[in-house]
Design a protein around this motif. Sequence first.
Motif, mmCIF file in Angstrom:
data_model
loop_
_atom_site.group_PDB
_atom_site.id
_atom_site.type_symbol
_atom_site.label_atom_id
_atom_site.label_comp_id
_atom_site.label_asym_id
_atom_site.label_seq_id
_atom_site.Cartn_x
_atom_site.Cartn_y
_atom_site.Cartn_z
ATOM 1 N N PRO A 16 -18.080 -10.930 0.065
ATOM 2 C CA PRO A 16 -17.554 -11.606 1.266
ATOM 3 C C PRO A 16 -18.124 -13.009 1.448
ATOM 4 O O PRO A 16 -17.435 -13.886 1.993
ATOM 5 C CB PRO A 16 -17.985 -10.677 2.403
ATOM 6 N N GLU A 17 -19.356 -13.214 0.962
ATOM 7 C CA GLU A 17 -19.985 -14.520 1.137
ATOM 8 C C GLU A 17 -19.246 -15.623 0.398
ATOM 9 O O GLU A 17 -19.397 -16.804 0.725
ATOM 10 C CB GLU A 17 -21.435 -14.459 0.641
ATOM 11 N N ASP A 18 -18.466 -15.263 -0.610
ATOM 12 C CA ASP A 18 -17.723 -16.260 -1.370
ATOM 13 C C ASP A 18 -16.474 -16.750 -0.647
ATOM 14 O O ASP A 18 -15.877 -17.756 -1.021
ATOM 15 C CB ASP A 18 -17.296 -15.682 -2.723
ATOM 16 N N TYR A 19 -16.076 -16.015 0.379
ATOM 17 C CA TYR A 19 -14.818 -16.301 1.063
ATOM 18 C C TYR A 19 -15.075 -17.153 2.301
ATOM 19 O O TYR A 19 -15.847 -16.765 3.179
ATOM 20 C CB TYR A 19 -14.116 -14.976 1.420
ATOM 21 N N HIS A 20 -14.407 -18.300 2.333
ATOM 22 C CA HIS A 20 -14.686 -19.259 3.394
ATOM 23 C C HIS A 20 -13.808 -19.061 4.629
ATOM 24 O O HIS A 20 -14.231 -19.376 5.743
ATOM 25 C CB HIS A 20 -14.491 -20.689 2.863
ATOM 26 N N PHE A 21 -12.592 -18.609 4.427
ATOM 27 C CA PHE A 21 -11.659 -18.458 5.542
ATOM 28 C C PHE A 21 -11.265 -17.000 5.667
ATOM 29 O O PHE A 21 -11.002 -16.330 4.666
ATOM 30 C CB PHE A 21 -10.409 -19.316 5.314
ATOM 31 N N TRP A 22 -11.209 -16.524 6.901
ATOM 32 C CA TRP A 22 -10.885 -15.133 7.183
ATOM 33 C C TRP A 22 -9.814 -15.042 8.259
ATOM 34 O O TRP A 22 -9.777 -15.865 9.189
ATOM 35 C CB TRP A 22 -12.132 -14.392 7.675
ATOM 36 N N GLY A 23 -8.977 -14.024 8.123
ATOM 37 C CA GLY A 23 -8.033 -13.709 9.180
ATOM 38 C C GLY A 23 -8.679 -12.849 10.252
ATOM 39 O O GLY A 23 -9.852 -12.468 10.133
ATOM 40 N N GLN A 24 -7.919 -12.512 11.261
ATOM 41 C CA GLN A 24 -8.442 -11.755 12.399
ATOM 42 C C GLN A 24 -8.382 -10.245 12.167
ATOM 43 O O GLN A 24 -8.988 -9.486 12.923
ATOM 44 C CB GLN A 24 -7.656 -12.105 13.664
ATOM 45 N N GLY A 25 -7.661 -9.831 11.159
ATOM 46 C CA GLY A 25 -7.589 -8.419 10.815
ATOM 47 C C GLY A 25 -6.370 -7.735 11.394
ATOM 48 O O GLY A 25 -5.829 -8.151 12.431
ATOM 49 N N THR A 26 -5.929 -6.689 10.710
ATOM 50 C CA THR A 26 -4.830 -5.864 11.187
ATOM 51 C C THR A 26 -5.204 -4.396 10.977
ATOM 52 O O THR A 26 -5.737 -4.028 9.933
ATOM 53 C CB THR A 26 -3.504 -6.218 10.478
ATOM 54 N N GLN A 27 -4.927 -3.587 11.975
ATOM 55 C CA GLN A 27 -5.331 -2.186 11.936
ATOM 56 C C GLN A 27 -4.333 -1.360 11.129
ATOM 57 O O GLN A 27 -3.124 -1.435 11.339
ATOM 58 C CB GLN A 27 -5.406 -1.609 13.353
ATOM 59 N N VAL A 28 -4.870 -0.571 10.217
ATOM 60 C CA VAL A 28 -4.082 0.409 9.470
ATOM 61 C C VAL A 28 -4.641 1.793 9.788
ATOM 62 O O VAL A 28 -5.836 2.024 9.601
ATOM 63 C CB VAL A 28 -4.134 0.152 7.958
ATOM 64 N N THR A 29 -3.789 2.658 10.288
ATOM 65 C CA THR A 29 -4.200 4.018 10.617
ATOM 66 C C THR A 29 -3.307 4.993 9.870
ATOM 67 O O THR A 29 -2.076 4.935 10.004
ATOM 68 C CB THR A 29 -4.101 4.278 12.126
ATOM 69 N N VAL A 30 -3.923 5.852 9.075
ATOM 70 C CA VAL A 30 -3.190 6.857 8.307
ATOM 71 C C VAL A 30 -3.538 8.223 8.895
ATOM 72 O O VAL A 30 -4.666 8.691 8.772
ATOM 73 C CB VAL A 30 -3.538 6.799 6.818
ATOM 74 N N SER A 31 -2.560 8.818 9.540
ATOM 75 C CA SER A 31 -2.810 10.072 10.238
ATOM 76 C C SER A 31 -1.506 10.817 10.452
ATOM 77 O O SER A 31 -0.450 10.210 10.639
ATOM 78 C CB SER A 31 -3.474 9.797 11.587
ATOM 79 N N SER A 32 -1.605 12.132 10.429
ATOM 80 C CA SER A 32 -0.435 12.950 10.727
ATOM 81 C C SER A 32 -0.400 13.316 12.202
ATOM 82 O O SER A 32 0.525 13.981 12.665
ATOM 83 C CB SER A 32 -0.436 14.216 9.860
ATOM 84 N N MET B 255 0.851 -1.187 0.000
ATOM 85 C CA MET B 255 0.000 0.000 0.000
ATOM 86 C C MET B 255 0.889 1.239 0.000
ATOM 87 O O MET B 255 1.632 1.474 0.952
ATOM 88 C CB MET B 255 -0.909 -0.004 1.225
ATOM 89 N N ASN B 256 0.809 1.992 -1.078
ATOM 90 C CA ASN B 256 1.591 3.217 -1.224
ATOM 91 C C ASN B 256 0.662 4.434 -1.275
ATOM 92 O O ASN B 256 -0.545 4.298 -1.484
ATOM 93 C CB ASN B 256 2.432 3.163 -2.494
ATOM 94 N N SER B 257 1.235 5.590 -1.087
ATOM 95 C CA SER B 257 0.483 6.851 -1.155
ATOM 96 C C SER B 257 -0.779 6.786 -0.296
ATOM 97 O O SER B 257 -1.877 7.138 -0.736
ATOM 98 C CB SER B 257 0.119 7.175 -2.610
ATOM 99 N N LEU B 258 -0.598 6.333 0.901
ATOM 100 C CA LEU B 258 -1.749 6.119 1.784
ATOM 101 C C LEU B 258 -2.423 7.434 2.141
ATOM 102 O O LEU B 258 -1.767 8.474 2.292
ATOM 103 C CB LEU B 258 -1.307 5.380 3.040
ATOM 104 N N LYS B 259 -3.737 7.339 2.278
ATOM 105 C CA LYS B 259 -4.576 8.489 2.594
ATOM 106 C C LYS B 259 -5.317 8.238 3.904
ATOM 107 O O LYS B 259 -5.549 7.080 4.277
ATOM 108 C CB LYS B 259 -5.599 8.711 1.475
ATOM 109 N N PRO B 260 -5.738 9.288 4.582
ATOM 110 C CA PRO B 260 -6.503 9.080 5.824
ATOM 111 C C PRO B 260 -7.739 8.193 5.623
ATOM 112 O O PRO B 260 -8.100 7.421 6.519
ATOM 113 C CB PRO B 260 -6.894 10.506 6.220
ATOM 114 N N GLU B 261 -8.346 8.268 4.445
ATOM 115 C CA GLU B 261 -9.537 7.454 4.192
ATOM 116 C C GLU B 261 -9.216 5.981 4.010
ATOM 117 O O GLU B 261 -10.123 5.152 3.895
ATOM 118 C CB GLU B 261 -10.305 7.972 2.971
ATOM 119 N N ASP B 262 -7.936 5.622 3.983
ATOM 120 C CA ASP B 262 -7.553 4.209 3.962
ATOM 121 C C ASP B 262 -7.546 3.597 5.349
ATOM 122 O O ASP B 262 -7.352 2.387 5.498
ATOM 123 C CB ASP B 262 -6.161 4.040 3.337
#
Length: 124
Positions: A108-124, A83-90
Amino acid sequence: QVQLVESGGGLVQPGGSLRLSCAASGFTLDYYTIGWFRQAPGKEREGVSCISSSDGSPYYADSVQGRFTISRDNGKNTVYLQMNSLKPEDTAVYYCAAAPLGGSSWWPEDYHFWGQGTQVTVSS
């Protein structure tokens, strides 16, 4: 045990970059289309990118086209999202998911396996 584990999230300034990883265990990613989704507070989960199992073709949402790059390393059983040129809305929790499909899917209904997620915060 089937498992997807995301990593690489964090806090970054606008314009910065992050690389997310999605490591699979208990199954082989080769035979699955892998998608990255994100969910911001108060918003629905949305598809960001996916890479097909059939030919490795990448697909991107309009909002990230030209800024994000998805790739897969079957030898490491891992998919990446650069992920490049990240924006706050990302800013969101990013999830990877696996679908037993040959082509792309934004459902999403097509996807059988999911991860737990990782937080991305774009902020100055």
